[in-house]
Motif scaffolding. Structure first.
Motif, mmCIF file in Angstrom:
data_model
loop_
_atom_site.group_PDB
_atom_site.id
_atom_site.type_symbol
_atom_site.label_atom_id
_atom_site.label_comp_id
_atom_site.label_asym_id
_atom_site.label_seq_id
_atom_site.Cartn_x
_atom_site.Cartn_y
_atom_site.Cartn_z
ATOM 1 N N ASP A 43 0.833 -1.206 0.000
ATOM 2 C CA ASP A 43 0.000 0.000 0.000
ATOM 3 C C ASP A 43 0.868 1.257 0.000
ATOM 4 O O ASP A 43 0.588 2.216 -0.723
ATOM 5 N N GLU A 44 1.928 1.236 0.793
ATOM 6 C CA GLU A 44 2.863 2.364 0.851
ATOM 7 C C GLU A 44 3.511 2.597 -0.513
ATOM 8 O O GLU A 44 3.620 3.731 -0.976
ATOM 9 N N MET A 45 3.920 1.506 -1.158
ATOM 10 C CA MET A 45 4.543 1.595 -2.482
ATOM 11 C C MET A 45 3.579 2.222 -3.479
ATOM 12 O O MET A 45 3.965 3.077 -4.277
ATOM 13 N N LEU A 46 2.325 1.799 -3.457
ATOM 14 C CA LEU A 46 1.332 2.335 -4.383
ATOM 15 C C LEU A 46 1.164 3.844 -4.215
ATOM 16 O O LEU A 46 1.101 4.581 -5.199
ATOM 17 N N VAL A 47 1.122 4.292 -2.980
ATOM 18 C CA VAL A 47 0.975 5.723 -2.718
ATOM 19 C C VAL A 47 2.207 6.483 -3.193
ATOM 20 O O VAL A 47 2.106 7.487 -3.904
ATOM 21 N N ARG A 48 3.379 5.993 -2.831
ATOM 22 C CA ARG A 48 4.626 6.695 -3.159
ATOM 23 C C ARG A 48 4.930 6.698 -4.651
ATOM 24 O O ARG A 48 5.571 7.616 -5.156
ATOM 25 N N SER A 49 4.514 5.658 -5.368
ATOM 26 C CA SER A 49 4.857 5.518 -6.788
ATOM 27 C C SER A 49 3.738 5.969 -7.723
ATOM 28 O O SER A 49 3.801 5.680 -8.920
ATOM 29 N N ASN A 50 2.747 6.651 -7.186
ATOM 30 C CA ASN A 50 1.622 7.110 -7.999
ATOM 31 C C ASN A 50 0.875 5.938 -8.633
ATOM 32 O O ASN A 50 0.604 5.919 -9.829
ATOM 33 N N GLN A 51 0.599 4.925 -7.798
ATOM 34 C CA GLN A 51 -0.199 3.743 -8.151
ATOM 35 C C GLN A 51 0.480 2.754 -9.086
ATOM 36 O O GLN A 51 -0.187 1.918 -9.705
ATOM 37 N N ARG A 52 1.792 2.788 -9.183
ATOM 38 C CA ARG A 52 2.490 1.769 -9.986
ATOM 39 C C ARG A 52 2.502 0.467 -9.194
ATOM 40 O O ARG A 52 2.915 0.436 -8.042
ATOM 41 N N ARG A 53 2.062 -0.606 -9.823
ATOM 42 C CA ARG A 53 1.876 -1.882 -9.134
ATOM 43 C C ARG A 53 2.996 -2.890 -9.346
ATOM 44 O O ARG A 53 3.041 -3.919 -8.694
ATOM 45 N N THR A 54 3.878 -2.634 -10.290
ATOM 46 C CA THR A 54 4.939 -3.586 -10.583
ATOM 47 C C THR A 54 6.129 -3.361 -9.659
ATOM 48 O O THR A 54 6.319 -2.284 -9.100
ATOM 49 N N VAL A 55 6.913 -4.404 -9.495
ATOM 50 C CA VAL A 55 8.160 -4.299 -8.734
ATOM 51 C C VAL A 55 9.314 -4.582 -9.677
ATOM 52 O O VAL A 55 9.138 -5.276 -10.677
ATOM 53 N N PRO A 56 10.466 -4.024 -9.406
ATOM 54 C CA PRO A 56 10.747 -3.155 -8.268
ATOM 55 C C PRO A 56 10.230 -1.741 -8.501
ATOM 56 O O PRO A 56 10.024 -1.322 -9.641
ATOM 57 N N GLN A 57 10.038 -1.035 -7.405
ATOM 58 C CA GLN A 57 9.854 0.408 -7.431
ATOM 59 C C GLN A 57 11.007 0.967 -6.621
ATOM 60 O O GLN A 57 11.220 0.575 -5.469
ATOM 61 N N ILE A 58 11.775 1.853 -7.235
ATOM 62 C CA ILE A 58 13.036 2.324 -6.663
ATOM 63 C C ILE A 58 12.942 3.811 -6.356
ATOM 64 O O ILE A 58 12.467 4.594 -7.178
#
Length: 86
Positions: A43-58
């Motif tokens: 959930d944190e990743m989605l918020v920080r990445s503007n809803q990008r769902r794939t990994v990795p998010q850097i």
């Protein structure tokens, strides 16, 4: 060196490639968040990445870089080294 944060999963080859690429660039320390083990981190990743769902998010120095392809493109454009230096 800027703080590096990577959102990953345990079965993602692009996550491994991104971590190895960063190591090659001299970034030997990073904070890894396994989103497959911790739904709150996803959930944190989605918020920080503007809803990008794939990994990795850097994230480097708090700035969203994107995924592995984005990381490599940033390096090819000459933007990774200054970002890592902070």
């Amino acid at each position: 060196m800027s703080k590096i944060e990577i959102y990953t999963t345990g079965i993602c080859p692009y996550c491994v490639a991104a971590k190895n690429f960063l190591l090659e660039k001299g970034a030997s320390t990073y904070e890894e968040f396994r989103v497959d083990r911790d739904p709150a981190r996803r959930d944190e990743m989605l918020v920080r990445s503007n809803q990008r769902r794939t990994v990795p998010q850097i994230f480097i120095g708090g700035q969203h870089v994107g995924g592995y392809d984005d990381l490599v493109a940033l390096d090819r454009a000459g933007g990774l080294a200054p970002l890592l230096a902070g």
